[in-house]
Design a protein around this motif. Sequence first.
Motif, PDB file in Angstrom:
ATOM      1  N   VAL A 171       0.828  -1.208   0.000  1.00  0.00           N
ATOM      2  CA  VAL A 171       0.000   0.000   0.000  1.00  0.00           C
ATOM      3  C   VAL A 171       0.867   1.265   0.000  1.00  0.00           C
ATOM      4  N   LEU A 172       1.893   1.277   0.867  1.00  0.00           N
ATOM      5  CA  LEU A 172       2.775   2.448   0.929  1.00  0.00           C
ATOM      6  C   LEU A 172       3.489   2.646  -0.393  1.00  0.00           C
ATOM      7  N   ALA A 173       3.892   1.541  -1.025  1.00  0.00           N
ATOM      8  CA  ALA A 173       4.569   1.643  -2.311  1.00  0.00           C
ATOM      9  C   ALA A 173       3.650   2.215  -3.366  1.00  0.00           C
ATOM     10  N   GLU A 174       2.373   1.797  -3.309  1.00  0.00           N
ATOM     11  CA  GLU A 174       1.403   2.313  -4.290  1.00  0.00           C
ATOM     12  C   GLU A 174       1.169   3.798  -4.078  1.00  0.00           C
ATOM     13  N   ILE A 175       1.110   4.228  -2.786  1.00  0.00           N
ATOM     14  CA  ILE A 175       0.927   5.668  -2.494  1.00  0.00           C
ATOM     15  C   ILE A 175       2.142   6.451  -2.982  1.00  0.00           C
ATOM     16  N   TYR A 176       3.305   5.889  -2.717  1.00  0.00           N
ATOM     17  CA  TYR A 176       4.541   6.563  -3.128  1.00  0.00           C
ATOM     18  C   TYR A 176       4.612   6.679  -4.644  1.00  0.00           C
ATOM     19  N   LYS A 177       4.155   5.620  -5.298  1.00  0.00           N
ATOM     20  CA  LYS A 177       4.192   5.603  -6.759  1.00  0.00           C
ATOM     21  C   LYS A 177       3.309   6.697  -7.335  1.00  0.00           C
ATOM     22  N   ALA A 178       2.130   6.923  -6.671  1.00  0.00           N
ATOM     23  CA  ALA A 178       1.203   7.923  -7.192  1.00  0.00           C
ATOM     24  C   ALA A 178       1.498   9.327  -6.671  1.00  0.00           C
ATOM     25  N   LEU A 179       2.399   9.448  -5.728  1.00  0.00           N
ATOM     26  CA  LEU A 179       2.642  10.748  -5.066  1.00  0.00           C
ATOM     27  C   LEU A 179       3.434  11.685  -5.994  1.00  0.00           C
ATOM     28  N   PRO A 180       2.891  12.886  -6.319  1.00  0.00           N
ATOM     29  CA  PRO A 180       3.621  13.867  -7.145  1.00  0.00           C
ATOM     30  C   PRO A 180       4.783  14.470  -6.346  1.00  0.00           C
ATOM     31  N   ASP A 181       5.696  15.061  -7.051  1.00  0.00           N
ATOM     32  CA  ASP A 181       6.850  15.667  -6.387  1.00  0.00           C
ATOM     33  C   ASP A 181       6.435  16.872  -5.558  1.00  0.00           C
ATOM     34  N   ARG A 191      -9.770  -0.578  10.849  1.00  0.00           N
ATOM     35  CA  ARG A 191     -10.212  -1.948  10.532  1.00  0.00           C
ATOM     36  C   ARG A 191     -11.357  -1.969   9.518  1.00  0.00           C
ATOM     37  N   ALA A 192     -12.020  -0.831   9.393  1.00  0.00           N
ATOM     38  CA  ALA A 192     -13.146  -0.791   8.452  1.00  0.00           C
ATOM     39  C   ALA A 192     -12.671  -0.646   7.019  1.00  0.00           C
ATOM     40  N   GLY A 193     -11.353  -0.527   6.829  1.00  0.00           N
ATOM     41  CA  GLY A 193     -10.795  -0.429   5.481  1.00  0.00           C
ATOM     42  C   GLY A 193     -10.764   0.992   4.954  1.00  0.00           C
ATOM     43  N   GLU A 194     -10.860   1.965   5.830  1.00  0.00           N
ATOM     44  CA  GLU A 194     -10.820   3.369   5.417  1.00  0.00           C
ATOM     45  C   GLU A 194      -9.390   3.915   5.612  1.00  0.00           C
ATOM     46  N   ASN A 228      -5.238  -0.295  -8.076  1.00  0.00           N
ATOM     47  CA  ASN A 228      -5.934  -1.540  -7.705  1.00  0.00           C
ATOM     48  C   ASN A 228      -6.079  -1.694  -6.200  1.00  0.00           C
ATOM     49  N   TYR A 229      -5.544  -0.753  -5.437  1.00  0.00           N
ATOM     50  CA  TYR A 229      -5.568  -0.868  -3.988  1.00  0.00           C
ATOM     51  C   TYR A 229      -6.596   0.053  -3.340  1.00  0.00           C
ATOM     52  N   PHE A 230      -7.063   1.084  -4.072  1.00  0.00           N
ATOM     53  CA  PHE A 230      -7.939   2.086  -3.452  1.00  0.00           C
ATOM     54  C   PHE A 230      -9.197   2.277  -4.295  1.00  0.00           C
ATOM     55  N   LYS A 231     -10.229   2.801  -3.624  1.00  0.00           N
ATOM     56  CA  LYS A 231     -11.469   3.161  -4.301  1.00  0.00           C
ATOM     57  C   LYS A 231     -12.139   4.294  -3.537  1.00  0.00           C
ATOM     58  N   GLU A 232     -12.976   4.996  -4.260  1.00  0.00           N
ATOM     59  CA  GLU A 232     -13.754   6.101  -3.678  1.00  0.00           C
ATOM     60  C   GLU A 232     -12.851   7.125  -2.959  1.00  0.00           C
ATOM     61  N   VAL A 233     -11.720   7.405  -3.588  1.00  0.00           N
ATOM     62  CA  VAL A 233     -10.788   8.392  -3.019  1.00  0.00           C
ATOM     63  C   VAL A 233     -11.259   9.781  -3.431  1.00  0.00           C
ATOM     64  N   PHE A 244      -4.126  19.781   2.694  1.00  0.00           N
ATOM     65  CA  PHE A 244      -5.254  18.992   2.187  1.00  0.00           C
ATOM     66  C   PHE A 244      -5.483  17.738   3.059  1.00  0.00           C
ATOM     67  N   GLU A 245      -6.668  17.191   2.868  1.00  0.00           N
ATOM     68  CA  GLU A 245      -6.988  15.894   3.495  1.00  0.00           C
ATOM     69  C   GLU A 245      -7.716  15.050   2.450  1.00  0.00           C
ATOM     70  N   ILE A 246      -7.226  13.835   2.295  1.00  0.00           N
ATOM     71  CA  ILE A 246      -7.815  12.911   1.317  1.00  0.00           C
ATOM     72  C   ILE A 246      -8.304  11.664   2.069  1.00  0.00           C
ATOM     73  N   ARG A 247      -9.532  11.217   1.683  1.00  0.00           N
ATOM     74  CA  ARG A 247     -10.078   9.984   2.290  1.00  0.00           C
ATOM     75  C   ARG A 247     -10.502   9.012   1.188  1.00  0.00           C
ATOM     76  N   GLY A 248     -10.381   7.734   1.515  1.00  0.00           N
ATOM     77  CA  GLY A 248     -10.800   6.701   0.584  1.00  0.00           C
ATOM     78  C   GLY A 248     -10.926   5.345   1.290  1.00  0.00           C
ATOM     79  N   SER A 249     -11.087   4.332   0.497  1.00  0.00           N
ATOM     80  CA  SER A 249     -11.238   2.975   1.049  1.00  0.00           C
ATOM     81  C   SER A 249     -10.334   2.033   0.295  1.00  0.00           C
ATOM     82  N   PHE A 250      -9.944   0.962   0.998  1.00  0.00           N
ATOM     83  CA  PHE A 250      -9.173  -0.093   0.346  1.00  0.00           C
ATOM     84  C   PHE A 250     -10.102  -0.944  -0.511  1.00  0.00           C
ATOM     85  N   ARG A 251      -9.590  -1.386  -1.641  1.00  0.00           N
ATOM     86  CA  ARG A 251     -10.340  -2.390  -2.409  1.00  0.00           C
ATOM     87  C   ARG A 251     -10.254  -3.732  -1.702  1.00  0.00           C
TER      88      ARG A 251
END
Length: 489
Positions: A406-416, A427-430, A454-459, A477-484
Amino acid sequence: MKNPISFWSKGVKEYLGFEFDNDNLKIAYLRSSALNREVVYFINKDISQFSSEEIISFIKSQLSKFKIRKAQVIYTISSHLVITRNIEVPSQDPKEIRDIINLQASRHTPYGREEIIVDFVNIGTYRQSYTRILLVIVNRDVVRKQYEILKQAGFEPDKVSFSSESVVKGLSYLLNLDREDNPVCIIHIDSSFTDFNIVLKNKTIFLRSLPLGIQHLSIDKQENYKQFVEEVKASLDVYKSEDIEAYPVRVLVTGIVEEVRDIADFLNSCLKVPTEVIPYLNYFSLSSEARENTSLTKICSFLGVMSSGLVYEALGVDLTPQEAKLKKLFEERSKEVIKTGILILAFFVVISGFFLGKVYLKDLFLKKLDKKFSQIHPQAEALEKEFSQIKVIKNYLSRRGYSLEVLAEIYKALPDEVRISELRFNRAGEITLKGTSSSMTAIFTFVEDLNKSNYFKEVETRYTTKRKEKDRDVTDFEIRGSFRKEKSL
């Protein structure tokens, strides 16, 4: 001479015949076994001085020793108590014939319609639409009185016949008269009267009662024989005048004939018709007790009362009072209703028993299961506990390294331009991300890339707040989402 009656029948049947003849009571008891039908007992009694109670007592005393269970009871009416008429009815329909007879019967008797009981013998079709009938009429009071006596004695009649029909059908059976194509004259001599019958094909087509019996013929034979022949001739003349059928081809004399056997020759010479004496008792099978009473046949004839049991099923005339018929019909229908009720009850009992049986078997099965369960349950609980532990371990193993992915996926999508200051998930997957970006566009690009992952949804972005930092504009900013769906176990 025909052999005594012997034929096959199913089971054992009993027949009990009664005949009230002037001041005499005749009783005959017949029993049908698998091989033969025999006269078990017969008796005659002078009841001229008897009250009804005494007659009832006599009947009971005579028959109690035989332990009669379920006999067919026949009350036979002497022919001299019956009025007969040969008439023609303009119909061939049995129902119409009976209706016409019921309307016109009183015209042939001095009694009113309500005072008589009527039945008939269908002789046959005459011309095209007429039927010849032998009308049989009897006084209702005569029948009712004797019927009640028998009923109170415990022998309620199943059928009320008249003696002449019993005699005719009995002799027809014994002598095979139904095979003859021409009429036969049967003269039945009793104690104080004689029945003159013309018979064709097992049916009485003409009947007349003569006022001479053995009491007259056994004394002063010459004079009484002449009178007897005159009565027979007169009867034949009436028969011929009514044009009923052809002239009889022979004459049979039966009844009390021991002392008047010579009457056959006398009639033969006078009538010019072959005449034969028939000692009826020779044609019946008698028990040892019945043989002891054969002397009684010299003073009265038992042919009618014996034949009523012999040919019970063939008797067509029934002079049973209408009220007795209705009562029997009501009793029979009541029995049918009771029988139907019992069958319905039995059906419900069977059905209930079937379902109760099924319930019982199921209950028995459940008890066996409970017993088995009580034995297996501790082992099952131990297995379930071990399985839960294994499941936890497998779940742990399957999730191991998932956080890093998950951290790798966030890092991959993280802009500079974006820095993450806080990352939380429950535990609810949020998942919740907080941070700062120098570009608003970078925040939206970051959110879009996370949704494509493939790891997140409804972000989505919850808020953005601009501020100054070291003389440059930045956005918190604050971003919220759920795990797939996580990896399967």
